[in-house]
Design an enzyme around this catalytic site. Structure first.
Site, PDB file in Angstrom:
ATOM      1  N   GLU A 271       0.837  -1.206   0.000  1.00  0.00           N
ATOM      2  CA  GLU A 271       0.000   0.000   0.000  1.00  0.00           C
ATOM      3  C   GLU A 271       0.873   1.258   0.000  1.00  0.00           C
ATOM      4  OE1 GLU A 271      -3.499   0.226  -0.230  1.00  0.00           O
ATOM      5  OE2 GLU A 271      -3.038  -1.811  -0.885  1.00  0.00           O
TER       6      GLU A 271
ATOM      7  N   TRP B  75       1.928   1.618  -3.468  1.00  0.00           N
ATOM      8  CA  TRP B  75       0.820   2.114  -4.303  1.00  0.00           C
ATOM      9  C   TRP B  75       0.821   3.641  -4.301  1.00  0.00           C
ATOM     10  CZ3 TRP B  75      -2.423   0.406  -7.888  1.00  0.00           C
ATOM     11  CH2 TRP B  75      -3.592   1.124  -8.171  1.00  0.00           C
TER      12      TRP B  75
ATOM     13  N   TRP C 195     -15.445  11.387 -13.685  1.00  0.00           N
ATOM     14  CA  TRP C 195     -14.643  11.220 -12.476  1.00  0.00           C
ATOM     15  C   TRP C 195     -14.120  12.543 -11.936  1.00  0.00           C
ATOM     16  CZ3 TRP C 195      -9.746  13.057 -13.160  1.00  0.00           C
ATOM     17  CH2 TRP C 195      -9.233  13.069 -14.460  1.00  0.00           C
TER      18      TRP C 195
ATOM     19  N   TRP D   7      -9.396   7.934  -8.400  1.00  0.00           N
ATOM     20  CA  TRP D   7     -10.601   8.191  -9.173  1.00  0.00           C
ATOM     21  C   TRP D   7     -10.503   7.614 -10.583  1.00  0.00           C
ATOM     22  CZ3 TRP D   7     -15.445   9.339  -8.321  1.00  0.00           C
ATOM     23  CH2 TRP D   7     -15.787   9.763  -7.042  1.00  0.00           C
TER      24      TRP D   7
END
Length: 472
Positions: free
Chosen positions: A273, A276, A359, A382
């Protein structure tokens, strides 16, 4: 030894520990003058991130004051302010931590060039990221467009160990003047929502460090599972601190490495994460259009709905879609200034796919409401959800908010925590939503539960039909 001061220009790095620019400034043995500038990039922030930044500045200023230092506050164009401070203080060096969004890069490049022309040492340092975006390349020399190979490339790289906090910062003989933080009125756009959101803020470096320790000690072992359960305390909760640099990714990484070495099962997922987040910055650096246009340019032909004030979008913003997962997540956002990551995916999928709404409308709403707003992560999240972004899975991923709730909130702990309508004894947090929202919305806990704006199963068909008609 020279007594000319070093200006350290703080931005999204409101900490003392593991701060390369500050560490380098202190190592010079000269007076250090910490500075924060309210420039156009700060002025353009949405209501919640601007307010959260104000809290962070105030807390960091108090922390410096306890160490007999100061945070000099100035408002204006960054270059003009720094040039004025150089002239006033006799500073011959200006140091800062790098930022990577296009606006910051343009500003910082101009500042560095202009200061050097004046004979001032101008240096930028890392610290906001673990891997500078230009240092991670594919075997053919390009940038990564898919996360998994990016992870495989960086996962074994050495990450610099966190630097210790400096001792007492050397003070100048005379401090320059500075603004009063309250004069900036950074909290004004939050209106009455500030009082509601404030208890959910994890403010400052010490709190962030304590939360990291708690997460590693008690939560990370089960992180593989708990990170998907919005009704439990199963994530690090450090996004707002990382966004403002109240903790560094290096500190989080090394804590995660230690946890993995200790055999804690969820530690590697936590490390992924963190990477990411790095991947989002990697893409923003190499393809700045991530922030402003479809990352996959083929999506420019898709007929997104672009009106931000339709009844459907308004219901989405107000947490009144009639779908529990969507409404709970949107209310969590308004009450806490954050949203569980599973909720972020679900509400984004619903807006862009069930409602076929651009978005950018959702991204802008988050930009106004999130206290953990981050330019790269918000944009990539998004676009990933919309299908226009970097994702190995094609467009046909359409989250079903009903089955997602059944899977990740079986006992409805999350839904019950945030939704008041239809309950005889709603939670205090569910009721606080009505204290936070604008009065013009005219919302009440006594209102009836609305029928779904677009039902979960119907929305998937709508989305797939639209994609197929456009040849996706």
């Amino acid at each position: 030894m020279s007594t000319s001061p070093v200006l350290v220009w703080f931005r999204r790095d409101l900490r003392l520990t593991d701060h390369p620019a500050l560490h380098a400034a202190c190592a010079m043995g000269r007076p250090v003058i910490p500075v924060f500038i309210y420039d156009e990039t700060v002025d353009q922030l949405g209501a919640a991130p601007k307010w959260r930044m104000c809290l962070g500045i105030g807390q960091f200023s108090e922390r410096l004051a306890k160490g007999q230092s100061r945070l000099i506050l100035r408002r204006g164009n960054a270059l003009d302010v720094l040039c004025a401070l150089v002239k006033e203080t006799g500073a011959t060096s200006v140091f800062w931590s790098r930022l990577y969004d296009p606006g910051a890069v343009t500003r910082d490049t101009e500042v560095k060039s202009a200061l050097k022309e004046q004979g001032v040492e101008a240096r930028s340092f890392g610290g906001h990221l673990m891997f500078e975006p230009w240092t991670v390349e594919t075997k053919t020399g390009g940038f990564y467009k898919v996360y998994t190979p990016f992870w495989n490339t960086v996962k074994t790289r050495d990450v610099d160990a966190p630097l210790p906090a400096p001792g007492r910062l050397p003070a100048p003989e005379k401090w320059p003047s500075g603004d009063d933080l309250s004069s900036w009125q950074m909290a004004q756009p939050m209106n009455r929502g500030a009082e509601i959101v404030r208890p959910h803020v994890r403010l400052g470096e010490d709190v962030a460090q304590a939360r990291l320790q708690t997460f590693i000690a008690k939560i990370v072992g089960g992180y593989d599972t708990t990170r998907d359960l919005p009704g439990v305390d199963g994530t690090s909760g450090l996004s707002q601190n990382l966004a403002l640099g109240e903790i560094s990714p290096h500190q989080c990484w090394h804590a995660g490495l230690r946890a993995r070495q200790e055999g804690k099962a969820g530690a590697e997922t936590f490390l992924k994460e963190l990477v990411w987040r790095e991947f989002a910055y990697h893409l923003m650096h190499h393809t700045p259009r991530l922030l402003s246009g479809n990352w996959k340019e083929a999506w420019d032909a898709f007929p997104w709905r672009t009106d931000p004030d339709t009844p459907e979008v308004t219901a989405w913003k107000q947490g009144r879609t009639g779908l529990q997962f969507i409404d709970a997540a949107m209310r969590e956002l308004y009450v806490t200034g954050t949203m569980h990551n599973r909720g972020r995916m679900i509400v984004a999928s619903y807006l862009t796919k069930h409602l076929l709404t651009h978005w950018k409308i959702g991204m802008a709403w988050f930009e106004d409401c999130l206290i953990d707003w981050d330019p790269a992560s918000n944009a990539m999240g998004w676009q990933w959800s919309a299908g226009s972004g970097p994702d190995a899975t094609p467009y046909f991923r359409v989250f079903n908010p009903v089955t997602q709730l059944d899977k990740f909130d079986k006992n409805r702990d999350y839904a019950n925590r945030w939704i008041a309508e239809g309950r005889s004894n709603p939670s205090a947090e569910a009721l606080s939503f009505f204290e936070a929202v604008p009065r013009r919305w005219n919302l009440s806990a006594d209102a009836q539960i609305p029928a779904p704006v677009v039902a979960a199963d119907v929305g998937r068909k709508i989305a797939l039909n639209a994609y197929e008609n456009k040849g996706f």
